[in-house]
Write a protein that holds these residues in place. Structure first.
Motif, PDB file in Angstrom:
ATOM      1  N   LYS A 347       0.148   3.181   8.124  1.00  0.00           N
ATOM      2  CA  LYS A 347       1.512   3.222   7.594  1.00  0.00           C
ATOM      3  C   LYS A 347       1.522   3.123   6.070  1.00  0.00           C
ATOM      4  O   LYS A 347       2.436   3.647   5.411  1.00  0.00           O
ATOM      5  N   ASP A 348       0.536   2.456   5.510  1.00  0.00           N
ATOM      6  CA  ASP A 348       0.448   2.396   4.049  1.00  0.00           C
ATOM      7  C   ASP A 348       0.264   3.790   3.460  1.00  0.00           C
ATOM      8  O   ASP A 348       0.813   4.094   2.392  1.00  0.00           O
ATOM      9  N   VAL A 349      -0.474   4.639   4.140  1.00  0.00           N
ATOM     10  CA  VAL A 349      -0.635   6.019   3.676  1.00  0.00           C
ATOM     11  C   VAL A 349       0.712   6.744   3.716  1.00  0.00           C
ATOM     12  O   VAL A 349       1.073   7.469   2.780  1.00  0.00           O
ATOM     13  N   THR A 350       1.477   6.523   4.780  1.00  0.00           N
ATOM     14  CA  THR A 350       2.798   7.150   4.889  1.00  0.00           C
ATOM     15  C   THR A 350       3.710   6.704   3.758  1.00  0.00           C
ATOM     16  O   THR A 350       4.410   7.514   3.141  1.00  0.00           O
ATOM     17  N   VAL A 351       3.708   5.403   3.477  1.00  0.00           N
ATOM     18  CA  VAL A 351       4.543   4.875   2.393  1.00  0.00           C
ATOM     19  C   VAL A 351       4.147   5.502   1.062  1.00  0.00           C
ATOM     20  O   VAL A 351       5.007   5.896   0.262  1.00  0.00           O
ATOM     21  N   ALA A 352       2.853   5.612   0.818  1.00  0.00           N
ATOM     22  CA  ALA A 352       2.388   6.205  -0.438  1.00  0.00           C
ATOM     23  C   ALA A 352       2.823   7.659  -0.555  1.00  0.00           C
ATOM     24  O   ALA A 352       3.300   8.096  -1.620  1.00  0.00           O
ATOM     25  N   MET A 353       2.685   8.432   0.509  1.00  0.00           N
ATOM     26  CA  MET A 353       3.071   9.840   0.475  1.00  0.00           C
ATOM     27  C   MET A 353       4.573   9.995   0.294  1.00  0.00           C
ATOM     28  O   MET A 353       5.038  10.850  -0.473  1.00  0.00           O
ATOM     29  N   ALA A 354       5.346   9.181   1.003  1.00  0.00           N
ATOM     30  CA  ALA A 354       6.802   9.268   0.902  1.00  0.00           C
ATOM     31  C   ALA A 354       7.276   8.872  -0.492  1.00  0.00           C
ATOM     32  O   ALA A 354       8.222   9.462  -1.039  1.00  0.00           O
ATOM     33  N   SER A 355       6.628   7.895  -1.078  1.00  0.00           N
ATOM     34  CA  SER A 355       6.997   7.469  -2.420  1.00  0.00           C
ATOM     35  C   SER A 355       6.651   8.538  -3.447  1.00  0.00           C
ATOM     36  O   SER A 355       7.455   8.857  -4.330  1.00  0.00           O
ATOM     37  N   GLU A 356       5.471   9.103  -3.328  1.00  0.00           N
ATOM     38  CA  GLU A 356       5.031  10.137  -4.269  1.00  0.00           C
ATOM     39  C   GLU A 356       5.902  11.384  -4.181  1.00  0.00           C
ATOM     40  O   GLU A 356       6.075  12.108  -5.180  1.00  0.00           O
ATOM     41  N   SER A 357       6.498  11.625  -3.027  1.00  0.00           N
ATOM     42  CA  SER A 357       7.260  12.856  -2.807  1.00  0.00           C
ATOM     43  C   SER A 357       8.692  12.795  -3.326  1.00  0.00           C
ATOM     44  O   SER A 357       9.430  13.768  -3.204  1.00  0.00           O
ATOM     45  N   GLY A 358       9.110  11.663  -3.881  1.00  0.00           N
ATOM     46  CA  GLY A 358      10.431  11.588  -4.482  1.00  0.00           C
ATOM     47  C   GLY A 358      10.567  12.589  -5.624  1.00  0.00           C
ATOM     48  O   GLY A 358       9.598  12.908  -6.321  1.00  0.00           O
ATOM     49  N   GLN A 359      11.763  13.109  -5.815  1.00  0.00           N
ATOM     50  CA  GLN A 359      11.975  14.142  -6.827  1.00  0.00           C
ATOM     51  C   GLN A 359      13.166  13.811  -7.708  1.00  0.00           C
ATOM     52  O   GLN A 359      14.240  13.427  -7.224  1.00  0.00           O
TER      53      GLN A 359
END
Length: 469
Positions: A347-359
């Motif tokens: 889930k930490d990977v998911t959080v990192a990807m979701a955070s990085e994908s903000g625009q």
């Protein structure tokens, strides 16, 4: 749905829909229920989030009343509806899926509609009679999803993090008690799964206690970052559609309603899109998950056997371990904690990807961040409690086995280096391995050291390690 269910009809800019008459939510929630049938897990699964949304809405209603944006009657009705939700009522009406598009708009509108319809009843009107009190115009007055949702999320995560911190500290205390209980049990330490040098079982368990105490401290620091909120930022941080003085007054009311020392973020534009605190929280949870999983690996190794493994400790017997092998009992509690850890790390990977994908000025993926963090916090809390109650508190030691392995190990020869020198001790170690003999028996046979001196030296070496780290 039961064919006898009655409905009311609500309209929005996209048309009209039938809503179950008994439900407090409205048309936008209904659309979200239909659009986002993803996990079949409703927002109400996390009561802290529902309560936090109600706290934010009450604080905003009080602020709007103070600034003459909302009548006293409407503010009072909204506040009463929020108080009921804070007290645990009406949570079943928060029905949108935890995973949703729209950056949390569906969750925010779910709250707006439930609060509006309950407030309408309090004012003597029927659900859906929004001419008297409107979900958007009144409950959502001076707000946007983009400041309401992250503010509520931060409050909810802060509360759940504090619960986990308490669980970790209790687990730490259990390890500490075992450290004291096992302080006089000598054993061999191991590096890279090979015999190393002597230690006590108490030292081993004391290290477990210290390791997770560090995680509790780190989690406490991270949790406090969540109290920086962007309430009043509205859509992108500019505070559009808020009256002068709104932010500071809203923070004041939210602090009183939540009983938490919330703070207004330094830069509201940054705070509206930045999810760095969520990434740090997730990373801190991963840190604890990684370390507690390592500890559980150690517990499984130390208890392996019971006759053909290390067998230095005994884990409590929880259930039969095999459908075919009689008498087999498995280390199921450490195993389940391992699996929790793997899930949290993922889930930490998911959080990192979701955070990085903000625009640009918003991160649209906060719902999946929220779901991952809520689940990780909940699993680690429950897992810590189960590990403590069903495993650590009931661990017993096998002093005889610890001593047998210590005496048969070549690792104790390291303690003789200062007296005999490396060359002599190295030769002794090789001879012991080749002949399958103990270091102690070789020392006595070759008249190098008597048994009592060997035992005294071993004890003093371990004591010195403890006194002079």
């Amino acid at each position: 749905m039961n064919v006898m269910t009655s409905f009311r009809t609500e309209k929005d800019s996209l048309g009209s829909k039938k809503i179950p008459a008994s439900m407090y939510y409205g048309i936008q929630t209904q659309r979200a229920i239909e659009n986002f049938s993803i996990t079949d897990i409703p927002l109400s699964i996390d009561p802290e989030m529902v309560i936090s949304l109600a706290m934010v809405k009450k604080a905003c209603a009080l602020t709007n009343r103070d600034l003459n944006c909302l009548s006293e009657a409407k503010a009072e009705a909204i506040g009463q509806a929020c108080d009921e939700i804070i007290a645990g009522k009406h949570h079943e009406h928060f029905a949108v899926d935890v995973i949703q598009g729209g950056a949390g708009t569906s969750a925010n509108m779910n709250a707006n509609e439930v609060i509006a319809n309950r407030a309408l009843e309090i004012m003597g009107h029927k659900k859906g009679e929004y001419v008297y009190l409107h979900p958007n115009n009144d409950v959502n007055c001076s707000q946007s999803t983009n400041d309401v949702y992250p503010t509520a999320l931060r409050l909810a995560l802060f509360q759940k993090a504090k619960v986990l911190i308490a669980a970790i500290n209790q687990l730490k205390q259990s390890f500490s008690r075992k450290s004291d209980e096992f302080k006089d049990i000598y054993k061999i330490g191991r590096t890279q799964l090979q015999d190393a040098v002597p230690m006590t079982l108490g030292m081993e368990f004391g290290a477990f206690a210290t390791a997770i105490a560090e995680d509790a401290h780190q989690l406490d620091h991270t949790a406090n970052l969540l109290l920086d909120i962007n309430l009043g930022a509205t859509a992108i941080g500019t505070g559009i559609n808020t009256p002068a003085g709104y932010c500071n007054r809203a923070i004041h009311h939210l602090s009183e309603v939540s009983q938490l020392p919330v703070r207004l973020a330094e830069n509201l534009v940054e705070a509206t899109w930045d999810t760095g605190d969520f990434v740090q929280l997730s990373g801190t949870l991963k840190r604890f998950a990684t370390k507690i999983s390592k500890i559980c690996n150690d517990l499984r190794l130390l208890s392996s056997g019971p006759l053909c493994g290390l067998g230095e400790i005994n884990l409590p017997k929880m259930q039969p371990g095999s459908s075919i092998m009689p008498g087999k009992v498995n280390p199921v509690i450490p195993e389940v904690m391992n699996q929790i850890a793997y899930d949290v790390i993922g889930k930490d990977v998911t959080v990192a990807m979701a955070s990085e994908s903000g625009q640009l000025q918003l991160n649209a993926f906060e719902p999946v961040i929220a779901n991952c963090l809520f689940l990780s916090l909940a699993m680690l809390t429950r897992g810590s409690d189960i590990l403590r109650n069903r495993c650590i508190d009931g661990i017993t030691a096998n002093p005889k086995k610890c001593n047998e392995l210590l005496q048969s190990s070549v690792g104790i020869v390291t303690a003789l280096n200062p007296i005999l020198g490396y060359e002599t001790t190295s030769a002794l170690a090789q001879q012991a391995i080749t002949e399958g003999r103990s270091i102690k028996s070789l020392l006595m046979e070759q008249n190098i050291l008597p048994a009592d001196i060997i035992d005294d030296l071993l004890q003093k070496t371990i004591t010195a390690q403890t006194a002079n780290p």
